[in-house]
Write a protein that holds these residues in place. Structure first.
Motif, PDB file in Angstrom:
ATOM      1  N   CYS A 269       0.825  -1.218   0.000  1.00  0.00           N
ATOM      2  CA  CYS A 269       0.000   0.000   0.000  1.00  0.00           C
ATOM      3  C   CYS A 269       0.858   1.267   0.000  1.00  0.00           C
ATOM      4  O   CYS A 269       0.501   2.253  -0.625  1.00  0.00           O
ATOM      5  CB  CYS A 269      -0.965   0.006   1.174  1.00  0.00           C
ATOM      6  N   LYS A 270       2.005   1.278   0.673  1.00  0.00           N
ATOM      7  CA  LYS A 270       2.854   2.472   0.723  1.00  0.00           C
ATOM      8  C   LYS A 270       3.803   2.535  -0.468  1.00  0.00           C
ATOM      9  O   LYS A 270       4.048   3.588  -1.012  1.00  0.00           O
ATOM     10  CB  LYS A 270       3.682   2.472   2.009  1.00  0.00           C
ATOM     11  N   LYS A 271       4.378   1.391  -0.858  1.00  0.00           N
ATOM     12  CA  LYS A 271       5.384   1.383  -1.911  1.00  0.00           C
ATOM     13  C   LYS A 271       4.786   1.675  -3.281  1.00  0.00           C
ATOM     14  O   LYS A 271       5.360   2.375  -4.075  1.00  0.00           O
ATOM     15  CB  LYS A 271       6.080   0.030  -1.970  1.00  0.00           C
ATOM     16  N   MET A 272       3.651   1.088  -3.565  1.00  0.00           N
ATOM     17  CA  MET A 272       3.103   1.156  -4.901  1.00  0.00           C
ATOM     18  C   MET A 272       2.102   2.291  -5.078  1.00  0.00           C
ATOM     19  O   MET A 272       1.745   2.621  -6.185  1.00  0.00           O
ATOM     20  CB  MET A 272       2.409  -0.168  -5.236  1.00  0.00           C
ATOM     21  N   GLN A 273       1.647   2.855  -4.006  1.00  0.00           N
ATOM     22  CA  GLN A 273       0.592   3.859  -4.102  1.00  0.00           C
ATOM     23  C   GLN A 273       1.167   5.236  -4.409  1.00  0.00           C
ATOM     24  O   GLN A 273       2.072   5.713  -3.743  1.00  0.00           O
ATOM     25  CB  GLN A 273      -0.179   3.910  -2.784  1.00  0.00           C
ATOM     26  N   ILE A 274       0.619   5.865  -5.444  1.00  0.00           N
ATOM     27  CA  ILE A 274       0.999   7.229  -5.787  1.00  0.00           C
ATOM     28  C   ILE A 274      -0.010   8.157  -5.120  1.00  0.00           C
ATOM     29  O   ILE A 274      -1.213   7.926  -5.201  1.00  0.00           O
ATOM     30  CB  ILE A 274       1.004   7.427  -7.309  1.00  0.00           C
ATOM     31  N   PRO A 275       0.442   9.207  -4.442  1.00  0.00           N
ATOM     32  CA  PRO A 275      -0.484  10.081  -3.750  1.00  0.00           C
ATOM     33  C   PRO A 275      -1.475  10.737  -4.707  1.00  0.00           C
ATOM     34  O   PRO A 275      -1.162  11.031  -5.853  1.00  0.00           O
ATOM     35  CB  PRO A 275       0.413  11.144  -3.105  1.00  0.00           C
ATOM     36  N   GLU A 276      -2.692  10.933  -4.189  1.00  0.00           N
ATOM     37  CA  GLU A 276      -3.724  11.582  -4.992  1.00  0.00           C
ATOM     38  C   GLU A 276      -3.448  13.072  -5.077  1.00  0.00           C
ATOM     39  O   GLU A 276      -2.862  13.660  -4.197  1.00  0.00           O
ATOM     40  CB  GLU A 276      -5.093  11.351  -4.345  1.00  0.00           C
ATOM     41  N   GLY A 277      -3.886  13.664  -6.138  1.00  0.00           N
ATOM     42  CA  GLY A 277      -3.699  15.098  -6.314  1.00  0.00           C
ATOM     43  C   GLY A 277      -3.837  15.456  -7.777  1.00  0.00           C
ATOM     44  O   GLY A 277      -4.213  14.636  -8.615  1.00  0.00           O
ATOM     45  N   ASP A 278      -3.508  16.681  -8.113  1.00  0.00           N
ATOM     46  CA  ASP A 278      -3.672  17.147  -9.485  1.00  0.00           C
ATOM     47  C   ASP A 278      -2.396  17.001 -10.303  1.00  0.00           C
ATOM     48  O   ASP A 278      -2.362  17.380 -11.465  1.00  0.00           O
ATOM     49  CB  ASP A 278      -4.156  18.590  -9.504  1.00  0.00           C
TER      50      ASP A 278
ATOM     51  N   VAL B 210       4.051  16.017  -5.419  1.00  0.00           N
ATOM     52  CA  VAL B 210       4.834  15.372  -6.470  1.00  0.00           C
ATOM     53  C   VAL B 210       4.227  13.992  -6.723  1.00  0.00           C
ATOM     54  O   VAL B 210       4.113  13.191  -5.798  1.00  0.00           O
ATOM     55  CB  VAL B 210       6.320  15.235  -6.070  1.00  0.00           C
ATOM     56  N   PRO B 211       3.814  13.706  -7.958  1.00  0.00           N
ATOM     57  CA  PRO B 211       3.134  12.436  -8.242  1.00  0.00           C
ATOM     58  C   PRO B 211       4.101  11.264  -8.394  1.00  0.00           C
ATOM     59  O   PRO B 211       4.311  10.744  -9.485  1.00  0.00           O
ATOM     60  CB  PRO B 211       2.396  12.726  -9.553  1.00  0.00           C
ATOM     61  N   LEU B 212       4.705  10.857  -7.289  1.00  0.00           N
ATOM     62  CA  LEU B 212       5.633   9.727  -7.287  1.00  0.00           C
ATOM     63  C   LEU B 212       5.333   8.821  -6.107  1.00  0.00           C
ATOM     64  O   LEU B 212       4.814   9.271  -5.082  1.00  0.00           O
ATOM     65  CB  LEU B 212       7.086  10.212  -7.169  1.00  0.00           C
ATOM     66  N   ALA B 213       5.687   7.555  -6.229  1.00  0.00           N
ATOM     67  CA  ALA B 213       5.565   6.616  -5.117  1.00  0.00           C
ATOM     68  C   ALA B 213       6.661   6.915  -4.099  1.00  0.00           C
ATOM     69  O   ALA B 213       7.597   7.671  -4.367  1.00  0.00           O
ATOM     70  CB  ALA B 213       5.677   5.182  -5.633  1.00  0.00           C
ATOM     71  N   GLU B 214       6.575   6.290  -2.949  1.00  0.00           N
ATOM     72  CA  GLU B 214       7.466   6.585  -1.822  1.00  0.00           C
ATOM     73  C   GLU B 214       8.942   6.412  -2.154  1.00  0.00           C
ATOM     74  O   GLU B 214       9.771   7.260  -1.828  1.00  0.00           O
ATOM     75  CB  GLU B 214       7.091   5.696  -0.634  1.00  0.00           C
ATOM     76  N   ALA B 215       9.304   5.325  -2.821  1.00  0.00           N
ATOM     77  CA  ALA B 215      10.718   5.066  -3.117  1.00  0.00           C
ATOM     78  C   ALA B 215      11.286   6.113  -4.075  1.00  0.00           C
ATOM     79  O   ALA B 215      12.384   6.627  -3.867  1.00  0.00           O
ATOM     80  CB  ALA B 215      10.880   3.670  -3.707  1.00  0.00           C
ATOM     81  N   GLU B 216      10.524   6.444  -5.123  1.00  0.00           N
ATOM     82  CA  GLU B 216      10.996   7.445  -6.079  1.00  0.00           C
ATOM     83  C   GLU B 216      11.041   8.830  -5.463  1.00  0.00           C
ATOM     84  O   GLU B 216      11.894   9.651  -5.788  1.00  0.00           O
ATOM     85  CB  GLU B 216      10.110   7.468  -7.336  1.00  0.00           C
ATOM     86  N   LEU B 217      10.103   9.095  -4.553  1.00  0.00           N
ATOM     87  CA  LEU B 217      10.065  10.385  -3.871  1.00  0.00           C
ATOM     88  C   LEU B 217      11.304  10.556  -2.998  1.00  0.00           C
ATOM     89  O   LEU B 217      11.884  11.642  -2.927  1.00  0.00           O
ATOM     90  CB  LEU B 217       8.789  10.490  -3.026  1.00  0.00           C
ATOM     91  N   LYS B 218      11.734   9.474  -2.368  1.00  0.00           N
ATOM     92  CA  LYS B 218      12.941   9.512  -1.532  1.00  0.00           C
ATOM     93  C   LYS B 218      14.174   9.818  -2.386  1.00  0.00           C
ATOM     94  O   LYS B 218      15.030  10.606  -1.996  1.00  0.00           O
ATOM     95  CB  LYS B 218      13.103   8.168  -0.826  1.00  0.00           C
ATOM     96  N   GLU B 219      14.244   9.204  -3.569  1.00  0.00           N
ATOM     97  CA  GLU B 219      15.368   9.464  -4.475  1.00  0.00           C
ATOM     98  C   GLU B 219      15.354  10.910  -4.967  1.00  0.00           C
ATOM     99  O   GLU B 219      16.401  11.555  -5.066  1.00  0.00           O
ATOM    100  CB  GLU B 219      15.315   8.516  -5.669  1.00  0.00           C
ATOM    101  N   LEU B 220      14.164  11.427  -5.290  1.00  0.00           N
ATOM    102  CA  LEU B 220      14.043  12.811  -5.743  1.00  0.00           C
ATOM    103  C   LEU B 220      14.466  13.776  -4.634  1.00  0.00           C
ATOM    104  O   LEU B 220      15.185  14.749  -4.891  1.00  0.00           O
ATOM    105  CB  LEU B 220      12.617  13.112  -6.190  1.00  0.00           C
ATOM    106  N   ALA B 221      14.043  13.512  -3.414  1.00  0.00           N
ATOM    107  CA  ALA B 221      14.407  14.372  -2.290  1.00  0.00           C
ATOM    108  C   ALA B 221      15.923  14.411  -2.121  1.00  0.00           C
ATOM    109  O   ALA B 221      16.510  15.474  -1.912  1.00  0.00           O
ATOM    110  CB  ALA B 221      13.745  13.881  -1.006  1.00  0.00           C
ATOM    111  N   SER B 222      16.561  13.268  -2.247  1.00  0.00           N
ATOM    112  CA  SER B 222      18.015  13.201  -2.123  1.00  0.00           C
ATOM    113  C   SER B 222      18.702  13.998  -3.239  1.00  0.00           C
ATOM    114  O   SER B 222      19.656  14.736  -2.993  1.00  0.00           O
ATOM    115  CB  SER B 222      18.443  11.739  -2.170  1.00  0.00           C
ATOM    116  N   ALA B 223      18.183  13.874  -4.458  1.00  0.00           N
ATOM    117  CA  ALA B 223      18.775  14.607  -5.587  1.00  0.00           C
ATOM    118  C   ALA B 223      18.581  16.115  -5.428  1.00  0.00           C
ATOM    119  O   ALA B 223      19.485  16.903  -5.731  1.00  0.00           O
ATOM    120  CB  ALA B 223      18.139  14.135  -6.888  1.00  0.00           C
TER     121      ALA B 223
END
Length: 123
Positions: free
Chosen positions: A36-45, A68-81
């Motif tokens: 549910c956390k890994k695969m779910q992309i947050p809702e929004g526009d 940001v329309p990304l799943a948790e793992a990709e969001l973590k990578e984006l935050a680091s970058a």
């Protein structure tokens, strides 16, 4: 007046077990198997909103990126970058990227360069 129980058998059974580890509160699966956390992309526009905030931070300024329309793992990578790009620290809390300092314009440019729709939010 009640008596205090001093033995485990008096407590009525199992009190605590580390047999299966931590479980996700939403899907009740072990954290490693949680979908549910890994695969779910947050809702929004789909628009990343960048704003400067200082409330509740002892006067320190941070720049937050939400939506940001990304799943948790990709969001973590984006935050680091983004932290590396700005040359500052930061964190990822509940889907919100926090970067130390006033980095609004730099983050807007970087997010747009990476193909996200991004806009300045707030004042």
């Amino acid at each position: 007046m009640s008596r205090k129980t001093t033995s485990l058998s008096g407590l009525g059974g199992l009190v605590f077990s580390t047999d299966t580890g931590r479980h996700c509160p939403e899907c009740n699966q072990p954290v490693a198997d949680c979908v549910c956390k890994k695969m779910q992309i947050p809702e929004g526009d789909g628009i990343a909103r960048v704003r400067r905030e200082s409330k509740g931070r002892g006067g320190k300024t941070v720049t937050t990126v939400t939506g940001v329309p990304l799943a948790e793992a990709e969001l973590k990578e984006l935050a680091s970058a983004l932290k590396r790009r700005c040359g500052t620290g930061g964190s990822l809390k509940e889907g919100v990227i926090e970067i130390q300092g006033d980095q609004v314009q730099l983050l807007l440019d970087e997010l747009q360069k990476r193909g996200f729709k991004a806009k300045k939010s707030g004042g």
